[in-house]
Design an enzyme around this catalytic site. Sequence first.
Site, PDB file in Angstrom:
ATOM      1  CG  ASP B 194      49.179  16.429  41.938  1.00  0.00           C
ATOM      2  OD1 ASP B 194      49.925  15.481  42.074  1.00  0.00           O
ATOM      3  OD2 ASP B 194      48.948  16.943  40.825  1.00  0.00           O
ATOM      4  CB  THR B 195      44.706  21.787  43.301  1.00  0.00           C
ATOM      5  OG1 THR B 195      44.418  21.941  41.927  1.00  0.00           O
ATOM      6  CG2 THR B 195      44.381  23.067  44.034  1.00  0.00           C
ATOM      7  CB  VAL B 196      48.923  22.821  47.053  1.00  0.00           C
ATOM      8  CG1 VAL B 196      49.780  21.815  46.301  1.00  0.00           C
ATOM      9  CG2 VAL B 196      49.296  24.246  46.658  1.00  0.00           C
TER      10      VAL B 196
END
Lengths: 365, 365
Positions: B194-196
């Site tokens: 879950d990189t943003v």
Amino acid sequence: MAGFVAVHTGAGNCIDETKYQRVIKEACMRATEILRNGGSAIDACEAAIMRLENCGHTNAGFGSNLCLDGSVQCDAAIMNGTTLNFGACTNVSRVKNPIQLARRICDGQSDQQPLERIPPMVLAASGAEQYAEQMGCAMVDPTVLISSKAKFHFNHYKSKYDLVVGNSKANQDSDGEPVPEPGNEVELTGAALDTVGAVCVDDAGNTAAGCSSGGILLKVPGRVGQAATYGAGCWATDTDELAIATCTTGNGEYLMKTLLAREICNGAFSSDCAVTSLHRTFKQKFLDSPLLPQQQDLYAGALTLLYYPKQSCGEVMWSHTTQSFCVGYMATTQKVPKFVHSPLPTYSVPGRSCVVNGHNFHLRI
Amino acid sequence: MAGFVAVHTGAGNCIDETKYQRVIKEACMRATEILRNGGSAIDACEAAIMRLENCGHTNAGFGSNLCLDGSVQCDAAIMNGTTLNFGACTNVSRVKNPIQLARRICDGQSDQQPLERIPPMVLAASGAEQYAEQMGCAMVDPTVLISSKAKFHFNHYKSKYDLVVGNSKANQDSDGEPVPEPGNEVELTGAALDTVGAVCVDDAGNTAAGCSSGGILLKVPGRVGQAATYGAGCWATDTDELAIATCTTGNGEYLMKTLLAREICNGAFSSDCAVTSLHRTFKQKFLDSPLLPQQQDLYAGALTLLYYPKQSCGEVMWSHTTQSFCVGYMATTQKVPKFVHSPLPTYSVPGRSCVVNGHNFHLRI
């Protein structure tokens, strides 16, 4: 076994070419010896760059430019044209030969990892140094990489820098360095750009490209340069028709913004003439690039090797927008390497126009 | 003032989308508030990502995945579509909001420097942290960025990793974590991706794109990820006809090798249809790329904003090869942000095929 290597010691304004001549020739001799003994292009490329890193005359490994805080932080990268693997390290101070670490990271790209982890492609700072130790790279104390010449240059330009930025410590210089007058400005962008690079092709027609740099003198500590940037410092791609390897030098951030090494290779693959293609890439993708400031002098150089496997022949090309560029090359069939001090033609403006030159070679007659 | 923002919390296999829904909406609300008050696209982009970094649910800033040695090392980047300036940081452990540091570095690209020095574009590790302090970024103790959830995941996967690699310390785990059976393998590539990221356009039609990531769980310390890699993690380019901003997520090294963000923008500029272009880029430049392993599952996602200044309208598009992708978007004219949990169609194979979807918007009616 046949093969060919070309190396450079940076595009810039080379006033005394003799300091590079011997080490360029030694790097070529070392690489061709490896190629003759059946070593791969990437073996030869690594060895050539290690020679250039160790000599103390270039801005790579021992003798690298120092950062604004007086530390040494090196970058290096290598790419294998056959596997398309790439490895790079940045901000390393304790690795004797940054190119050796880049090579280990590059080779590791093909390793199967437990738990389907993907091997790293670029490593930075202390993590990179830990990895280098685990991989058996030669490690040194950071001070070992600082040459007396680099220290001298640092003191000289740092005192000028302190005066220009109004740093109060400027007048407290105790190194015996004459304190310059205020207003005695000096450009740093042209100072000691001697990043190194190498391109190779081996008996199997496989290519490799690599580069290594201490970065620009008085750089901000932590700065990642083109020599550690994918697509910017070096690139290599082999196909059945054509294999290309290139390495770049010059204003790091400009090479990074334009991903110049990759553009050079992409351009050459879509052109019939290497000279035309290099001219066009330097003009359209660098000098006229919307990604770069338009009013600034844009300094870059590239050493490019093209190999045509079906004809067993190739070309080595050097292109630069700088005043001069020192390169050398050698085939395994030759006894003596060729050294070239390439000047920009007198009618050309450094940082605004580009020259392209080259030489043909055969791997087998 | 008008504007539009879209954000994502990573492409992966999102089982519980509710944990993202609230924070995605909050990030959109925060960004549109800034845009309404005359803030620029890059202001809004930075603020949206800061919100995502601070929430603890994503793999960015506070709550980031931990490295193999249990430390936290964050990457972030931002690009301004109008100036084409880019700034990134990597391997930072003490900067509360890595995107804030990336923003300062990006803005610094336009600064005139003494002695014609070129401002840095990417900064790493302790040098980056020193720079952040000088620039007034909020600094924290590295342990502050480690959430209890991240620590729990680390312990869980680290003990499995130790068993698989035969680390003798595996049985000495004193954290009360049940020690898994040997052979109980687990893929890490899908774990907590879950990189943003965020993409924005402001009232003047200027775009910005940014991304922030703690990197893959149990990464090699020192690893530089796509969120700090030029051309890979985000890209933005504005022209009179079309402005594009994109941010990517997925297997970091694969995004880096293919420079996917840049390819997405280049592809969109040479196509009449955004959907066709995105499909083609994902297929030709990613899934079928010779730069990537052919037998592996290739996970990527991208959130792309296209804006046509002459029509004052645009499209927000999300594309992914992963099981799912959580995105949100909002125009300044709207009161409530839209949240989308985009699944891969049931007939598609994750890591092997791609879905593209999107939504049109108008900045002015």
